[in-house]
Design a protein around this motif. Structure first.
Motif, PDB file in Angstrom:
ATOM      1  N   VAL A 147      50.934  41.363  54.226  1.00 54.36           N
ATOM      2  CA  VAL A 147      51.536  42.433  55.014  1.00 54.36           C
ATOM      3  C   VAL A 147      50.394  43.047  55.839  1.00 54.36           C
ATOM      4  O   VAL A 147      49.274  43.174  55.332  1.00 54.36           O
ATOM      5  CB  VAL A 147      52.153  43.493  54.062  1.00 54.36           C
ATOM      6  N   PRO A 148      50.647  43.382  57.134  1.00 52.57           N
ATOM      7  CA  PRO A 148      49.548  43.887  57.964  1.00 52.57           C
ATOM      8  C   PRO A 148      48.722  44.980  57.296  1.00 52.57           C
ATOM      9  O   PRO A 148      49.260  45.967  56.786  1.00 52.57           O
ATOM     10  CB  PRO A 148      50.267  44.415  59.214  1.00 52.57           C
ATOM     11  N   GLY A 149      47.426  44.752  57.282  1.00 53.28           N
ATOM     12  CA  GLY A 149      46.499  45.735  56.710  1.00 53.28           C
ATOM     13  C   GLY A 149      46.318  45.612  55.201  1.00 53.28           C
ATOM     14  O   GLY A 149      45.503  46.325  54.612  1.00 53.28           O
ATOM     15  N   LEU A 150      47.087  44.707  54.602  1.00 53.83           N
ATOM     16  CA  LEU A 150      47.034  44.592  53.134  1.00 53.83           C
ATOM     17  C   LEU A 150      46.665  43.175  52.704  1.00 53.83           C
ATOM     18  O   LEU A 150      46.934  42.197  53.401  1.00 53.83           O
ATOM     19  CB  LEU A 150      48.392  44.966  52.530  1.00 53.83           C
ATOM     20  N   LEU A 151      46.076  43.107  51.532  1.00 54.47           N
ATOM     21  CA  LEU A 151      45.690  41.820  50.957  1.00 54.47           C
ATOM     22  C   LEU A 151      46.930  41.027  50.530  1.00 54.47           C
ATOM     23  O   LEU A 151      47.863  41.587  49.950  1.00 54.47           O
ATOM     24  CB  LEU A 151      44.800  42.080  49.733  1.00 54.47           C
ATOM     25  N   HIS A 152      46.934  39.733  50.810  1.00 54.08           N
ATOM     26  CA  HIS A 152      48.042  38.862  50.400  1.00 54.08           C
ATOM     27  C   HIS A 152      48.088  38.776  48.873  1.00 54.08           C
ATOM     28  O   HIS A 152      47.045  38.628  48.224  1.00 54.08           O
ATOM     29  CB  HIS A 152      47.836  37.464  50.995  1.00 54.08           C
ATOM     30  N   GLY A 153      49.292  38.841  48.326  1.00 60.60           N
ATOM     31  CA  GLY A 153      49.448  38.767  46.863  1.00 60.60           C
ATOM     32  C   GLY A 153      48.926  37.451  46.294  1.00 60.60           C
ATOM     33  O   GLY A 153      48.422  37.401  45.169  1.00 60.60           O
ATOM     34  N   GLY A 154      49.045  36.386  47.076  1.00 56.99           N
ATOM     35  CA  GLY A 154      48.556  35.082  46.610  1.00 56.99           C
ATOM     36  C   GLY A 154      47.036  35.071  46.499  1.00 56.99           C
ATOM     37  O   GLY A 154      46.471  34.420  45.608  1.00 56.99           O
ATOM     38  N   ALA A 155      46.393  35.805  47.397  1.00 55.32           N
ATOM     39  CA  ALA A 155      44.932  35.898  47.337  1.00 55.32           C
ATOM     40  C   ALA A 155      44.531  36.664  46.076  1.00 55.32           C
ATOM     41  O   ALA A 155      43.578  36.305  45.377  1.00 55.32           O
ATOM     42  CB  ALA A 155      44.390  36.594  48.576  1.00 55.32           C
ATOM     43  N   MET A 156      45.311  37.713  45.785  1.00 52.74           N
ATOM     44  CA  MET A 156      45.025  38.487  44.571  1.00 52.74           C
ATOM     45  C   MET A 156      45.256  37.622  43.340  1.00 52.74           C
ATOM     46  O   MET A 156      44.454  37.628  42.387  1.00 52.74           O
ATOM     47  CB  MET A 156      45.955  39.719  44.540  1.00 52.74           C
ATOM     48  N   ALA A 157      46.342  36.839  43.368  1.00 52.64           N
ATOM     49  CA  ALA A 157      46.652  35.956  42.229  1.00 52.64           C
ATOM     50  C   ALA A 157      45.521  34.939  42.032  1.00 52.64           C
ATOM     51  O   ALA A 157      45.139  34.637  40.893  1.00 52.64           O
ATOM     52  CB  ALA A 157      47.975  35.243  42.474  1.00 52.64           C
ATOM     53  N   THR A 158      44.993  34.438  43.125  1.00 58.47           N
ATOM     54  CA  THR A 158      43.884  33.476  43.043  1.00 58.47           C
ATOM     55  C   THR A 158      42.689  34.101  42.342  1.00 58.47           C
ATOM     56  O   THR A 158      42.080  33.505  41.445  1.00 58.47           O
ATOM     57  CB  THR A 158      43.469  33.027  44.460  1.00 58.47           C
ATOM     58  N   MET A 159      42.366  35.329  42.754  1.00 59.78           N
ATOM     59  CA  MET A 159      41.199  35.981  42.155  1.00 59.78           C
ATOM     60  C   MET A 159      41.444  36.312  40.686  1.00 59.78           C
ATOM     61  O   MET A 159      40.534  36.241  39.866  1.00 59.78           O
ATOM     62  CB  MET A 159      40.840  37.254  42.932  1.00 59.78           C
ATOM     63  N   ILE A 160      42.687  36.669  40.375  1.00 60.10           N
ATOM     64  CA  ILE A 160      43.021  36.953  38.974  1.00 60.10           C
ATOM     65  C   ILE A 160      42.847  35.681  38.140  1.00 60.10           C
ATOM     66  O   ILE A 160      42.284  35.692  37.047  1.00 60.10           O
ATOM     67  CB  ILE A 160      44.453  37.530  38.870  1.00 60.10           C
ATOM     68  N   ASP A 161      43.315  34.562  38.671  1.00 64.82           N
ATOM     69  CA  ASP A 161      43.181  33.272  37.977  1.00 64.82           C
ATOM     70  C   ASP A 161      41.704  32.956  37.719  1.00 64.82           C
ATOM     71  O   ASP A 161      41.306  32.576  36.612  1.00 64.82           O
ATOM     72  CB  ASP A 161      43.831  32.181  38.853  1.00 64.82           C
ATOM     73  N   ILE A 162      40.897  33.149  38.757  1.00 64.95           N
ATOM     74  CA  ILE A 162      39.461  32.866  38.623  1.00 64.95           C
ATOM     75  C   ILE A 162      38.808  33.840  37.646  1.00 64.95           C
ATOM     76  O   ILE A 162      37.989  33.446  36.812  1.00 64.95           O
ATOM     77  CB  ILE A 162      38.773  32.904  40.010  1.00 64.95           C
ATOM     78  N   ALA A 163      39.197  35.109  37.745  1.00 67.04           N
ATOM     79  CA  ALA A 163      38.609  36.122  36.858  1.00 67.04           C
ATOM     80  C   ALA A 163      38.961  35.824  35.399  1.00 67.04           C
ATOM     81  O   ALA A 163      38.099  35.855  34.521  1.00 67.04           O
ATOM     82  CB  ALA A 163      39.084  37.513  37.257  1.00 67.04           C
ATOM     83  N   LEU A 164      40.235  35.524  35.138  1.00 63.92           N
ATOM     84  CA  LEU A 164      40.632  35.195  33.756  1.00 63.92           C
ATOM     85  C   LEU A 164      39.919  33.924  33.302  1.00 63.92           C
ATOM     86  O   LEU A 164      39.423  33.839  32.179  1.00 63.92           O
ATOM     87  CB  LEU A 164      42.156  35.005  33.677  1.00 63.92           C
ATOM     88  N   GLY A 165      39.851  32.952  34.202  1.00 63.21           N
ATOM     89  CA  GLY A 165      39.192  31.677  33.871  1.00 63.21           C
ATOM     90  C   GLY A 165      37.732  31.871  33.502  1.00 63.21           C
ATOM     91  O   GLY A 165      37.177  31.115  32.696  1.00 63.21           O
ATOM     92  N   SER A 166      37.117  32.914  34.078  1.00 61.76           N
ATOM     93  CA  SER A 166      35.698  33.140  33.804  1.00 61.76           C
ATOM     94  C   SER A 166      35.462  33.627  32.374  1.00 61.76           C
ATOM     95  O   SER A 166      34.344  33.634  31.892  1.00 61.76           O
ATOM     96  CB  SER A 166      35.124  34.139  34.818  1.00 61.76           C
ATOM     97  N   CYS A 167      36.547  34.048  31.689  1.00 63.81           N
ATOM     98  CA  CYS A 167      36.429  34.467  30.284  1.00 63.81           C
ATOM     99  C   CYS A 167      36.545  33.283  29.335  1.00 63.81           C
ATOM    100  O   CYS A 167      36.443  33.449  28.129  1.00 63.81           O
ATOM    101  CB  CYS A 167      37.555  35.439  29.930  1.00 63.81           C
ATOM    102  N   THR A 168      36.846  32.130  29.874  1.00 65.87           N
ATOM    103  CA  THR A 168      36.992  30.937  29.031  1.00 65.87           C
ATOM    104  C   THR A 168      35.694  30.127  29.132  1.00 65.87           C
ATOM    105  O   THR A 168      34.704  30.620  29.647  1.00 65.87           O
ATOM    106  CB  THR A 168      38.183  30.073  29.508  1.00 65.87           C
ATOM    107  N   GLY A 169      35.729  28.938  28.647  1.00 69.93           N
ATOM    108  CA  GLY A 169      34.541  28.088  28.782  1.00 69.93           C
ATOM    109  C   GLY A 169      34.978  26.648  28.611  1.00 69.93           C
ATOM    110  O   GLY A 169      36.016  26.392  27.996  1.00 69.93           O
ATOM    111  N   GLY A 170      34.245  25.731  29.144  1.00 68.37           N
ATOM    112  CA  GLY A 170      34.579  24.317  29.005  1.00 68.37           C
ATOM    113  C   GLY A 170      35.740  23.919  29.893  1.00 68.37           C
ATOM    114  O   GLY A 170      36.096  24.623  30.836  1.00 68.37           O
TER     115      GLY A 170
END
Ligand SMILES: CCCCCCCCCC(=O)SCCNC(=O)CCNC(=O)[C@H](O)C(C)(C)COP(=O)(O)OP(=O)(O)OC[C@H]1O[C@@H](n2cnc3c(N)ncnc32)[C@H](O)[C@@H]1OP(=O)(O)O
Length: 237
Positions: A147-170
């Motif tokens: 939405v104009p001026g706002l971050l895309h929800g999919g971009a946020m979901a991507t970062m959430i996926d990466i952030a959660l993934g960073s708590c795992t290993g292997g």
């Protein structure tokens, strides 16, 4: 904050046109980022400040770097391509993958690191191994608009996926991601993603996170994720 992002963008345009992979001297282009080279490949660590980083992002980065001094926290480096060993681990499970072809393998890269500085995903993750948690500092650039001026929800979901993934290993894969978007994130603002490992059950890792503004007053999102450790006995293809 938006002004700081715009200021950063000016320096970005100055860097445009210089293609990654072209022969270049590390100190010449991006002095703030550490580079090390093997015979042919230059691996750049993207989780370091560059001119597009806002004051907020730099400030938080410095605060967490201080926390790293006693060894309780570590900054996770971030590369466009996984290490040879990591890649081999995943290849074991996905034998039929298109990435087995050499030409694709060479082109493939982490898509969050495929943007020019400041235009896409600017982030760094700090990990506290003892507490099984990570903090991701994320500034979503203008090419991540929804939405104009706002971050895309999919971009946020991507970062959430990466952030959660960073708590795992292997070798793990995301099996389930559940996100509640509570407030829209202004484009170019900095958010803090606090993630933690809640439970380990066999091969299943249950994780959760929240996404907040720098002053912690705004809760943008909350999410849970299920990651599965890949079974060496199984191949998914
Ligand atoms: C620092 C940088 C970090 C970078 C992180 C990068 C993040 C990027 C991560 C991704 O984008 S991964 C890509 C998106 N995910 C996928 O494409 C995964 C597709 N799914 C699969 O490949 C398989 O379903 C999967 C490997 C996840 C699991 O297959 P398995 O055959 O190994 O497991 P199995 O089906 O036997 O299930 C194992 C357990 O998990 C449970 N399970 C599996 N999928 C589930 C699901 N979706 N929901 C709930 N439970 C699930 C399943 O019930 C079972 O529970 P029990 O052990 O209690 O019986």
């Amino acid at each position: 904050m938006l002004r700081s992002c715009t200021a950063g963008l000016r320096s970005i345009w100055a860097l445009r046109g210089r293609r990654e992979g072209a022969p270049r001297l590390s100190m010449d282009l991006q002095p703030a980022r550490r580079l090390f080279s093997t015979e042919k490949v230059i691996h750049k660590d993207w989780a370091l400040p560059n001119p597009s980083w806002s004051k907020d992002l730099k400030l938080l980065f410095d605060q967490f770097m201080k926390k790293c001094e006693d060894g309780s926290w570590e900054r996770l480096p971030s590369y466009k391509r996984r290490s040879t060993q990591e890649s081999e681990d995943f290849k074991t499970y996905f034998l039929g993958s298109a990435l087995q072809t050499q030409s694709l393998w060479k082109k493939a890269q982490l898509f969050t690191r495929g943007f020019e500085d400041g235009l896409g995903f600017e982030y760094v993750i700090f990990k506290n191994n003892d507490e099984k948690r990570t903090v991701c500092l994320f500034q979503g650039g203008p090419y991540l608009q929804g939405v104009p001026g706002l971050l895309h929800g999919g971009a946020m979901a991507t970062m959430i996926d990466i952030a959660l993934g960073s708590c795992t290993g292997g070798a793990v894969m995301t099996a389930n991601l559940n996100i509640n978007f509570k407030r829209p994130v202004p484009l170019c603002s900095v958010v803090v993603i606090n993630s933690q490992l809640d439970k380990l059950e066999g091969r299943k890792l249950f994780l959760s996170c929240n996404v907040r503004s720098v002053d912690e007053k705004t809760l943008y999102s909350e999410a849970t994720g299920l990651f599965i450790k890949l079974d060496p006995e199984k191949s998914s293809t």
